[in-house]
Design a protein around this motif. Structure first.
Motif, PDB file in Angstrom:
ATOM      1  N   GLY A 196       0.897  -1.154  -0.123  1.00  0.00           N
ATOM      2  CA  GLY A 196       0.012   0.211  -0.300  1.00  0.00           C
ATOM      3  C   GLY A 196       1.223   1.370  -0.181  1.00  0.00           C
ATOM      4  N   TYR A 197       0.266   1.770  -0.022  1.00  0.00           N
ATOM      5  CA  TYR A 197       0.679   3.371   0.407  1.00  0.00           C
ATOM      6  C   TYR A 197       1.410   4.296   1.520  1.00  0.00           C
ATOM      7  CZ  TYR A 197      -2.464   5.273  -3.770  1.00  0.00           C
ATOM      8  OH  TYR A 197      -3.252   5.126  -4.797  1.00  0.00           O
ATOM      9  N   VAL A 198       2.905   3.956   1.536  1.00  0.00           N
ATOM     10  CA  VAL A 198       3.157   4.810   2.858  1.00  0.00           C
ATOM     11  C   VAL A 198       3.803   5.915   3.170  1.00  0.00           C
ATOM     12  CG1 VAL A 198       5.402   4.095   4.071  1.00  0.00           C
ATOM     13  CG2 VAL A 198       4.580   2.828   3.063  1.00  0.00           C
ATOM     14  N   ASP A 199       2.681   6.572   3.892  1.00  0.00           N
ATOM     15  CA  ASP A 199       3.175   8.421   4.259  1.00  0.00           C
ATOM     16  C   ASP A 199       4.092   8.605   5.061  1.00  0.00           C
ATOM     17  OD1 ASP A 199       2.892  10.932   4.660  1.00  0.00           O
ATOM     18  OD2 ASP A 199       0.669  11.285   3.964  1.00  0.00           O
ATOM     19  N   PRO A 200       5.632   9.255   5.077  1.00  0.00           N
ATOM     20  CA  PRO A 200       6.117   9.403   6.420  1.00  0.00           C
ATOM     21  C   PRO A 200       5.560   9.891   7.517  1.00  0.00           C
ATOM     22  CG  PRO A 200       6.952  10.198   4.352  1.00  0.00           C
ATOM     23  CD  PRO A 200       5.448   9.568   3.798  1.00  0.00           C
ATOM     24  N   SER A 201       4.041  10.743   7.007  1.00  0.00           N
ATOM     25  CA  SER A 201       4.312  11.545   8.244  1.00  0.00           C
ATOM     26  C   SER A 201       2.817  10.645   9.269  1.00  0.00           C
ATOM     27  CB  SER A 201       2.927  13.448   7.734  1.00  0.00           C
ATOM     28  OG  SER A 201       1.758  12.419   6.858  1.00  0.00           O
ATOM     29  N   ILE A 202       2.239   9.832   8.194  1.00  0.00           N
ATOM     30  CA  ILE A 202       1.619   8.609   8.837  1.00  0.00           C
ATOM     31  C   ILE A 202       2.221   7.450   9.290  1.00  0.00           C
ATOM     32  CG2 ILE A 202      -0.914   7.812   8.424  1.00  0.00           C
ATOM     33  CD1 ILE A 202      -1.224   9.667   6.701  1.00  0.00           C
ATOM     34  N   ASP A 203       2.315   6.971  10.509  1.00  0.00           N
ATOM     35  CA  ASP A 203       2.820   6.613  11.365  1.00  0.00           C
ATOM     36  C   ASP A 203       1.854   5.390  11.640  1.00  0.00           C
ATOM     37  OD1 ASP A 203       4.196   7.396  12.803  1.00  0.00           O
ATOM     38  OD2 ASP A 203       3.649   7.655  14.987  1.00  0.00           O
ATOM     39  N   ILE A 204       2.578   3.816  10.994  1.00  0.00           N
ATOM     40  CA  ILE A 204       2.609   2.691  10.693  1.00  0.00           C
ATOM     41  C   ILE A 204       2.596   2.089  12.239  1.00  0.00           C
ATOM     42  CG2 ILE A 204       2.790   0.244   9.371  1.00  0.00           C
ATOM     43  CD1 ILE A 204       3.201   2.148   7.289  1.00  0.00           C
ATOM     44  N   ASN A 205       1.509   1.071  12.067  1.00  0.00           N
ATOM     45  CA  ASN A 205       1.964   0.386  14.015  1.00  0.00           C
ATOM     46  C   ASN A 205       3.528  -0.057  14.576  1.00  0.00           C
ATOM     47  OD1 ASN A 205       1.791  -1.593  16.402  1.00  0.00           O
ATOM     48  ND2 ASN A 205      -0.603  -1.160  15.708  1.00  0.00           N
ATOM     49  N   PRO A 206       3.569   0.702  15.256  1.00  0.00           N
ATOM     50  CA  PRO A 206       5.457  -0.044  15.340  1.00  0.00           C
ATOM     51  C   PRO A 206       5.225  -1.602  15.347  1.00  0.00           C
ATOM     52  CG  PRO A 206       4.325   1.219  16.962  1.00  0.00           C
ATOM     53  CD  PRO A 206       3.344   1.080  16.518  1.00  0.00           C
ATOM     54  N   GLU A 207       4.442  -2.344  15.693  1.00  0.00           N
ATOM     55  CA  GLU A 207       4.202  -3.614  15.683  1.00  0.00           C
ATOM     56  C   GLU A 207       4.807  -4.226  14.871  1.00  0.00           C
ATOM     57  OE1 GLU A 207       2.064  -5.826  19.109  1.00  0.00           O
ATOM     58  OE2 GLU A 207       1.663  -4.489  19.447  1.00  0.00           O
TER      59      GLU A 207
END
Length: 497
Positions: A111-122
Motif C-alpha cells: 500500500g501507500y506509505v506516507d512518512p507523516s502517518i505512523d504505521i503500527n510499530p509492531e
C-alpha cells in the motif's frame, strides 16, 4: 499492388510484429505461480540481532518455539494484504497482518506509505511482515471536472503500480486479502494476479466503493452505475469474503449473491483503559493546555475527542454547531463544565473548518471552549482516547451498513461514545444508553453533552456509559479474528499461538 495498399500492408505487418512481440514478452515474463512445494522456510539467520532481542514483536519468540530440529520454521500460510490507500490509515488491515504473523504466517503488506502517518510499530518490527510501498499518483483533482479528467490517468497509473507490486516485487502467496473499497482498479488487478499465480482471493468489505463515489457524483451518475456493476462482477468470484457488519453481509447476499463472513472490528492490544495517574501524566504533556486554569485531577471540565478524515462523509459542522450551542447555554448555566475538544486526523476540509473555528472564536461564540486539532503517533492517540471523557463519531456512512473503526478504538480504551446514529448498522456497535448515545443533528449532540456533563447529575449517566464502554473493551481483535479469518487461513489456535 498500388501504392496505398503497399503502405497499408507494411503498416499492418509492422503493427502485427510489434503486437506479437509484446505478447510474447508478456507471456515469457508472467509472474511465477504459487506452489506449496517447497514450503516457505525461515531460519535464525533471517533475524537481525535487534529482532532477536525484541523477541515478541519481531516474531523471534514464535520461531524459537516452533522451529524444527534442523533450525528451520516452515511457513504454511502466506498472504498478500492489499491496501490501495495509506497503510497507516488502515488499522484493520494492519491488525490482519499482525494476527497472521503472530500465528506463524508470512505477510506482504502492500500500500501507500506516507512518512507523516505512523504505521503500527509492531507491524514494522515483525520479521514476518514485509511492507511493500507503492507509488502515489502525483496529481490531485481540485474540482469535479478535474476529477473526471484525471480519473482515467489515475486508474492506469494504479493498475501498473499494483500489477508490478503484486506480480514482481513480491513472491507468490497462497492467499491475497484485499481491502475494499477502493474497488477500482484493485479488484480487477487482484483477479488477474490471483489467476496467474494460483492465489486464493479474499475480499475484506469495509464499505462499498460505488456508494462513496456517489457522494461526489450523485447516485444516478453513469459512472456510479458502472462502478456498482464492476464491484459486484469482479468481487463475487473471490474465494471468500469478510464484512464488517451483519447488515453488510445481508446486503452483499441480496445485491450480488455473495456469502460473506461477518468479522466485526475490535480494538488491538495497544488501545487500553488508563489509570488516573497515567491520564494526568499524559495530559500534562499536551501543549494545548499550557496556561489554562485546569486542575487535571478534578472534573470541572470535560475532554471530548473526535477522529476525522475531514471528508464530506464526516460532517464536522454538526460538532461545531453543538459546541457553539453548548457555549451559549453555558453562559446562563454556569454549572455546566468547560469543554476541551481535540480533533485528530488530516484531510481536504481541515483548513476550511479551522478557519470557521477561528471565526467563531473571534465572534465570541466559543467562550470557555478550547478546540484544538492534532496529528498524533499511534501511542499518543491511544493515550488521548484513554484520557478523554467522551468520544465523538461524525461518520455518516455512505452505504448505511458500514461502521466507523474509530468507535472501536474508543471502546478499546473504555471511552464512551456519542455518534451519528442515523444508519442501519449503528446498533451493531453502540448500545443506546449502555456504552454510548446516538444523535442526528448538532442540536441533539448539544443535548447529549448537557445531559452527560451536568453537575446536578453528579456524572451518573456518564459513569453508566463508561462502565458499558469498559465492558466493551474486553472484546479484543484476536478473539473475533481467530474463529473467522484464522480458521479460513488454516491456523489452529491451540498449536499456533
Amino acid at each position: 499492388m498500388t501504392f496505398p495498399w503497399m503502405l497499408l500492408w507494411e503498416v499492418s505487418l509492422t503493427v502485427t510484429v510489434i503486437g506479437s512481440t509484446l505478447v510474447t514478452i508478456f507471456l515469457l515474463t508472467l509472474p511465477s505461480a504459487f506452489s506449496n512445494f517447497p514450503s516457505h522456510e525461515i531460519t535464525e539467520s533471517d533475524f537481525t540481532d535487534d529482532q532477536k532481542n525484541d523477541l515478541e514483536r519481531s516474531g523471534f519468540a514464535f520461531y524459537q518455539k516452533h522451529k524444527d530440529e534442523d533450525g528451520s520454521l516452515k511457513i504454511e500460510t502466506s498472504v498478500q494484504i492489499v491496501v490501495l490507500g495509506d497503510i497507516g490509515r488502515s488499522p484493520r488491515m494492519q491488525y490482519h497482518a499482525l494476527s497472521i504473523a503472530h500465528n506463524g504466517g508470512r505477510v506482504d503488506l502492500i500500500g501507500y506509505v506516507d512518512p507523516s502517518i505512523d504505521i503500527n510499530p509492531e507491524v514494522k518490527a515483525h520479521r514476518m511482515i514485509n511492507i511493500v510501498p507503492i507509488p502515489v499518483f502525483p496529481f490531485q483533482p481540485t474540482s469535479k471536472m478535474s476529477f473526471l479528467l484525471l480519473a482515467p490517468l489515475k486508474i492506469a497509473f494504479q493498475i501498473q503500480a499494483l500489477y508490478h507490486a503484486l506480480g514482481y516485487r513480491t513472491k507468490a502467496n497462497k492467499w491475497m486479502l484485499v481491502q475494499n473499497p477502493p474497488s477500482i482498479p484493485t479488484l480487477f488487478v487482484a483477479q488477474i494476479i490471483c489467476f496467474l499465480r494460483s492465489t486464493k482471493l479474499v475480499v475484506d468489505w469495509h464499505n462499498f466503493g460505488y456508494s462513496i463515489l456517489a457522494l461526489r457524483l450523485g447516485p444516478e451518475h453513469i459512472l456510479v452505475k458502472i462502478s456498482q456493476w464492476y464491484e459486484g462482477y469482479f468481487a463475487k468470484s473471490a474465494a471468500a469474503h469478510f464484512a464488517v457488519t451483519n447488515a453488510m453481509c445481508r446486503v452483499l447476499k441480496e445485491k450480488w449473491n455473495i456469502d460473506a463472513l461477518p468479522l466485526h472490528d475490535r480494538p488491538a492490544n495497544h488501545l487500553r483503559p488508563l489509570t488516573e495517574d497515567e491520564r494526568v501524566t499524559f495530559l500534562k504533556t499536551r501543549p494545548e493546555l499550557e496556561g489554562q486554569p485546569f486542575d487535571l485531577h478534578d472534573r470541572s471540565w470535560r475532554l471530548i475527542v473526535s477522529s476525522t478524515s475531514w471528508t464530506p462523509d464526516e460532517d464536522f459542522s454538526i460538532m461545531l454547531d453543538a459546541l457553539v450551542r453548548y457555549a451559549t447555554i453555558r453562559k446562563r448555566e454556569k454549572a455546566l463544565p468547560r469543554i476541551w475538544a481535540v480533533i485528530t486526523g488530516k484531510g481536504p476540509l481541515q483548513a476550511y473548518y479551522k478557519s470557521k473555528i477561528q471565526q467563531y472564536v473571534q465572534e465570541g461564540n466559543l467562550n470557555d471552549t478550547i478546540i484544538s486539532t492534532a496529528w498524533l503517533s499511534t501511542a499518543d492517540y491511544a493515550r488521548l482516547l484513554g484520557s478523554a471523557d467522551l468520544g465523538i463519531s461524525l461518520h455518516t456512512s455512505s452505504s448505511g451498513v458500514d461502521l466507523p473503526m474509530k468507535v472501536v478504538d474508543m471502546f478499546g480504551t473504555g471511552l464512551p461514545v456519542a455518534g451519528w446514529g442515523q444508519f442501519e448498522a449503528w446498533p451493531e456497535l453502540v448500545k443506546e444508553g449502555e456504552n454510548g448515545r446516538g444523535f442526528g443533528s448538532g442540536e441533539e449532540l448539544c443535548g447529549i453533552l448537557q445531559e452527560l456533563f451536568v453537575e446536578k447529575d453528579k456524572g451518573r449517566q456518564l459513569r453508566r456509559l463508561k462502565d458499558g464502554a469498559l465492558r466493551e473493551s474486553e472484546r479484543r481483535w484476536d478473539d473475533e479474528w481467530m474463529p473467522v479469518a484464522g480458521h479460513l487461513f488454516g491456523f489452529a489456535s491451540a498449536t499456533r499461538s
